[in-house]
Design a protein around this motif. Structure first.
Motif, short mmCIF file in Angstrom:
data_model
loop_
_atom_site.label_atom_id
_atom_site.label_comp_id
_atom_site.label_asym_id
_atom_site.label_seq_id
_atom_site.Cartn_x
_atom_site.Cartn_y
_atom_site.Cartn_z
N ARG A 119 -7.58 10.13 -4.42
CA ARG A 119 -6.61 11.00 -5.08
C ARG A 119 -6.37 12.28 -4.30
O ARG A 119 -5.26 12.84 -4.32
N HIS A 120 -7.38 12.75 -3.57
CA HIS A 120 -7.19 13.95 -2.76
C HIS A 120 -6.27 13.66 -1.58
O HIS A 120 -5.45 14.50 -1.19
N ALA A 121 -6.42 12.46 -1.01
CA ALA A 121 -5.52 12.06 0.08
C ALA A 121 -4.09 12.02 -0.41
O ALA A 121 -3.17 12.55 0.23
N ARG A 122 -3.86 11.39 -1.57
CA ARG A 122 -2.51 11.28 -2.10
C ARG A 122 -1.95 12.64 -2.51
O ARG A 122 -0.76 12.92 -2.37
N ARG B 138 1.11 8.10 11.04
CA ARG B 138 -0.31 8.48 11.03
C ARG B 138 -0.81 8.68 9.61
O ARG B 138 -1.93 8.29 9.27
N LEU B 139 0.02 9.32 8.77
CA LEU B 139 -0.39 9.52 7.38
C LEU B 139 -0.53 8.19 6.65
O LEU B 139 -1.48 8.00 5.89
N SER B 140 0.40 7.29 6.88
CA SER B 140 0.33 5.98 6.22
C SER B 140 -0.92 5.23 6.62
O SER B 140 -1.54 4.55 5.80
N ALA B 141 -1.31 5.35 7.90
CA ALA B 141 -2.53 4.69 8.37
C ALA B 141 -3.78 5.30 7.73
O ALA B 141 -4.79 4.63 7.55
N ALA B 142 -3.71 6.59 7.40
CA ALA B 142 -4.88 7.28 6.82
C ALA B 142 -5.04 6.99 5.33
O ALA B 142 -6.14 7.17 4.78
N LEU B 143 -3.96 6.57 4.68
CA LEU B 143 -4.01 6.34 3.23
C LEU B 143 -4.52 4.95 2.90
O LEU B 143 -4.10 3.98 3.55
N PRO C 180 0.83 -1.21 0.00
CA PRO C 180 0.00 0.00 0.00
C PRO C 180 0.86 1.25 0.00
O PRO C 180 2.00 1.25 0.48
N HIS C 181 0.31 2.31 -0.54
CA HIS C 181 1.03 3.59 -0.57
C HIS C 181 1.31 4.04 0.86
O HIS C 181 0.45 4.00 1.71
N ARG C 182 2.56 4.44 1.11
CA ARG C 182 2.96 4.92 2.42
C ARG C 182 3.54 6.32 2.30
O ARG C 182 4.10 6.68 1.26
N ALA C 183 3.41 7.09 3.35
CA ALA C 183 4.07 8.38 3.42
C ALA C 183 5.52 8.14 3.84
O ALA C 183 5.76 7.56 4.90
#
Length: 293
Positions: free
Chosen positions: A256-259, A148-153, A123-126
């Motif tokens: 896409r807005h999250a990314r 936290r960002l990675s968990a939100a994506l 999965p995409h990670r920050a």
């Protein structure tokens, strides 16, 4: 400096689950799968099973599992391996189903995804440059923000947008402290002022006309655009991100807005941290005499 150990992108459960299915795959085929992805022949290791399982494990140990490119190459090997195993299965069908379930369970527990063609996806990670993070005295706030960002994506765009702004804020504060500011002297409420002060402390943007690459118009345009990310992200967060309770449920947001928010924030943060870590960066010439930075 706080030592930062890069996180492995593919866990041991997944690696073991695939490896244990290699007992019927011929040695030549194992070598062919790995070398087709650019992996070199591995050194001998202590046996972890039969000869075929041990060879597969030897290749696994050569992979830098914290590198996305290497991990994704290894996962393409896993896809080939699993496709061969389940396409050519000659044993008991119930055992086959248990083997499939075991692989899928391991992949899920490692936080990965697997499709019907046996491709395992990360999965995409920050993420930020590990070497720049390692140069910091205390990267803990930034690392927490990345987690936290990675968990939100990608499922929670509102949280990702809010978290992206917080990551920039933490990075700006860390940069200012690293360059000699005290925490009590940092701006308290003005986010744009905070990130601009961090940019200025690192010489982004330098004066025109100086004999520096960053003084050239083309790079100045890029650096100025990076500064504008703060303004845009602050407004984006005020309208759509967490941190302010809305009167009505926010609608229209997608993955896409999250990314977009996370990629914008990490671009700026990486610019700041890479410049902070650069031993030749122009800002270092402005340090007080005797500074240890």
């Amino acid at each position: 400096m706080t030592e930062h150990t890069p996180q492995e992108l593919v866990g041991r459960r997944t690696r073991t689950a695939v490896r244990e299915l290699m007992s019927d795959t011929v040695l030549r085929r194992i070598t062919e799968m790995w070398e087709s992805e650019g992996f070199s022949p591995p050194p001998d290791i202590e046996p972890v099973g039969g000869q075929r399982v041990t060879l597969f494990e030897a290749y696994i140990r050569q992979v830098d599992w914290s590198s996305r490119s290497e991990a994704e190459g290894a996962l393409r090997v896993f896809q080939d391996a699993l496709t061969d195993v389940f396409a050519l299965w000659a044993g008991d069908d119930q055992y086959r189903e248990r083997a499939i379930m075991n692989v899928r369970r391991a992949v899920s527990r490692d936080g990965l995804e697997i499709d019907d063609e046996w491709l395992i996806r990360i999965p995409h990670r920050a993420e930020l440059n590990p070497s720049s993070l390692a140069s910091l005295k205390d990267p803990s706030a930034i690392l927490q923000g990345l987690e936290r960002l990675s968990a939100a994506l990608p499922a929670d765009p509102e949280l990702a947008i809010g978290g992206a702004k917080e990551l920039m804020e933490s990075t700006a504060k860390v940069a200012l402290i690293e360059t000699g500011r005290t925490e009590t002297s940092l701006p308290k409420a003005d986010f744009t002022k905070l990130v601009n002060e961090a940019s200025d402390a690192l010489g982004l943007l330098p004066e025109k006309g100086k004999d520096l690459p960053d003084s050239r118009q083309a790079i100045r345009q890029i650096l100025n655009g990076a500064r504008q990310i703060a303004t845009g992200l602050a407004e984006f967060r005020n309208s759509f991100g967490t941190g302010h309770g809305p009167a009505r449920r926010r609608t229209g947001l997608s993955d896409r807005h999250a990314r977009l928010a996370v990629n914008a924030a990490t671009l700026w943060c990486e610019l700041i941290l890479d410049t902070l870590a650069d031993s030749q960066a122009p800002w270092r010439s402005t340090l007080p005499s005797g500074s240890s930075q």
